[in-house]
Design a protein around this motif. Structure first.
Motif, short mmCIF file in Angstrom:
data_model
loop_
_atom_site.label_atom_id
_atom_site.label_comp_id
_atom_site.label_asym_id
_atom_site.label_seq_id
_atom_site.Cartn_x
_atom_site.Cartn_y
_atom_site.Cartn_z
N VAL A 85 0.84 -1.20 0.00
CA VAL A 85 0.00 0.00 0.00
C VAL A 85 0.87 1.24 0.00
N ASP A 86 0.55 2.21 -0.85
CA ASP A 86 1.30 3.47 -0.88
C ASP A 86 1.29 4.10 0.50
N SER A 87 2.48 4.49 0.96
CA SER A 87 2.60 5.08 2.29
C SER A 87 2.13 6.53 2.30
N GLU A 88 1.49 6.91 3.39
CA GLU A 88 1.03 8.28 3.56
C GLU A 88 1.94 9.07 4.52
N LYS A 89 3.06 8.47 4.92
CA LYS A 89 3.90 9.07 5.96
C LYS A 89 4.72 10.26 5.45
N ASP A 110 -0.51 13.28 -3.78
CA ASP A 110 -1.72 12.47 -3.64
C ASP A 110 -1.89 11.91 -2.22
N ARG A 111 -1.38 12.64 -1.22
CA ARG A 111 -1.40 12.11 0.14
C ARG A 111 -2.83 11.83 0.61
N ASP A 112 -3.79 12.66 0.26
CA ASP A 112 -5.17 12.42 0.69
C ASP A 112 -5.68 11.09 0.17
N ASP A 113 -5.32 10.75 -1.08
CA ASP A 113 -5.72 9.46 -1.64
C ASP A 113 -5.05 8.31 -0.90
N ARG A 114 -3.80 8.51 -0.50
CA ARG A 114 -3.07 7.47 0.23
C ARG A 114 -3.68 7.24 1.61
N VAL A 115 -4.05 8.33 2.27
CA VAL A 115 -4.70 8.22 3.58
C VAL A 115 -6.03 7.48 3.44
N ARG A 116 -6.79 7.83 2.43
CA ARG A 116 -8.08 7.16 2.20
C ARG A 116 -7.90 5.68 1.93
N ARG A 117 -6.89 5.35 1.12
CA ARG A 117 -6.65 3.95 0.78
C ARG A 117 -6.23 3.14 2.01
N LYS A 118 -5.36 3.72 2.82
CA LYS A 118 -4.92 3.04 4.04
C LYS A 118 -6.12 2.83 4.99
N ARG A 119 -6.98 3.83 5.10
CA ARG A 119 -8.16 3.72 5.95
C ARG A 119 -9.09 2.61 5.45
N PRO A 121 6.72 4.39 -5.57
CA PRO A 121 6.49 5.26 -4.41
C PRO A 121 6.87 4.56 -3.11
N ALA A 122 6.99 5.35 -2.04
CA ALA A 122 7.20 4.77 -0.71
C ALA A 122 5.97 3.94 -0.35
N MET A 123 6.22 2.75 0.22
CA MET A 123 5.11 1.84 0.46
C MET A 123 5.19 1.23 1.85
N ASP A 124 4.03 0.75 2.31
CA ASP A 124 3.93 0.00 3.56
C ASP A 124 3.36 -1.37 3.24
N LEU A 125 3.62 -2.33 4.12
CA LEU A 125 3.09 -3.68 3.95
C LEU A 125 1.96 -3.88 4.96
N MET A 126 0.77 -4.17 4.45
CA MET A 126 -0.37 -4.42 5.32
C MET A 126 -0.73 -5.90 5.27
N VAL A 127 -1.32 -6.39 6.37
CA VAL A 127 -1.55 -7.82 6.55
C VAL A 127 -3.00 -8.05 6.99
N TYR A 128 -3.63 -9.06 6.42
CA TYR A 128 -4.97 -9.46 6.85
C TYR A 128 -5.00 -10.95 7.15
N ARG A 129 -5.67 -11.30 8.19
CA ARG A 129 -6.11 -12.67 8.46
C ARG A 129 -7.23 -12.55 9.46
N ARG A 130 -8.15 -13.47 9.44
CA ARG A 130 -9.31 -13.37 10.32
C ARG A 130 -8.89 -13.29 11.78
N ASP A 131 -7.84 -14.00 12.16
CA ASP A 131 -7.39 -14.04 13.55
C ASP A 131 -5.95 -13.53 13.64
N LEU A 132 -5.73 -12.27 13.31
CA LEU A 132 -4.39 -11.70 13.32
C LEU A 132 -3.81 -11.65 14.73
N PRO A 133 -2.54 -12.04 14.89
CA PRO A 133 -1.87 -11.87 16.19
C PRO A 133 -1.49 -10.41 16.39
N GLU A 134 -1.06 -10.06 17.59
CA GLU A 134 -0.64 -8.69 17.88
C GLU A 134 0.74 -8.39 17.31
N ALA A 135 1.56 -9.42 17.16
CA ALA A 135 2.91 -9.26 16.61
C ALA A 135 3.28 -10.53 15.85
#
Length: 217
Positions: free
Chosen positions: A118-122, A127-136, A162-176
């Motif tokens: 995901v494009d980083s908003e940091k 296009d930062r507003d679009d990046r914030v919306r996408r992250k949300r 662009p600068a990017m972040d890695l996002m993760v999904y799973r139904r039962d995500l751990p805290e770390a």
């Protein structure tokens, strides 16, 4: 504009570049993504023929309104959501959520980690507003970001990604999660998506300051 009737919505898998929906997918793909993040049409046509790829389209009244492209990673416990986009005229009405919810429940991806670049908003950007919306959007679906991880996407063209972040999904995500697991994911992505070697120096750069158990925030 009111949200579409759920009875008019459907998700289907495209099996071939000959499928009529593929051209509609390409049109949305070109319009939604910057050149630095796009692959050539011919490469997408090759990808759809590979069994580890899942090309989905969401249709509204039979017309393609959005798509997702994801990859089953064979050397780790994850899948990668390479691309997802909704036609500009249909955004904001829940089609992306509808598509995502179907995607994460489809075999062989159900139960595995789903990763998203995901494009980083940091940092400041036009296009930062679009990046914030996408992250949300991803956060509202239950995705979390690997804390302190500056993701480096290999270039797909002469343009710098662009600068990017890695996002993760799973139904039962751990805290770390373990740093070694993050490295497995990145090596698998680099190998199967970008045709890079596990020894690519960008991977070492990404891992250098990552704690042994980064949080998912």
């Amino acid at each position: 504009m009111a949200s579409p009737d759920s009875k008019m919505l459907a998700v289907q898998r495209l099996e071939s570049a000959e499928d009529p929906g593929f051209q509609a997918l390409l049109a949305i793909y070109r319009a939604a993504l910057p050149g630095s993040e796009r692959k050539p049409d011919a490469q997408l046509a090759e990808m759809i023929a590979r069994p580890e790829y899942l090309f989905l389209v969401v249709t509204l009244g039979g017309a393609v309104a959005g798509f997702s492209i994801s990859l089953y990673l064979t050397q780790s416990d994850a899948c990668l959501l390479e691309y997802m986009a909704i036609d500009a005229e249909q955004r904001g009405h829940g089609l992306g959520q509808f598509l995502f919810r179907h995607l994460v429940e489809m075999p062989p991806q159900a139960g595995r980690y789903l990763l998203a670049e995901v494009d980083s908003e940091k940092l400041p950007s036009a296009d930062r507003d679009d990046r914030v919306r996408r992250k949300r959007f991803y956060r509202n679906l239950g995705c979390r970001e690997v804390e302190g991880f500056d993701y480096l996407m290999p270039p797909l063209s002469r343009n710098t990604p662009p600068a990017m972040d890695l996002m993760v999904y799973r139904r039962d995500l751990p805290e770390a999660i373990a740093k070694t697991l993050v490295r497995e994911w990145v090596e698998d992505i680099y190998t199967h998506v970008y045709s890079r070697q596990p020894a690519d120096p960008r991977i070492a750069t990404m891992m250098e300051n990552l704690p042994e158990r980064p949080k998912l925030i």
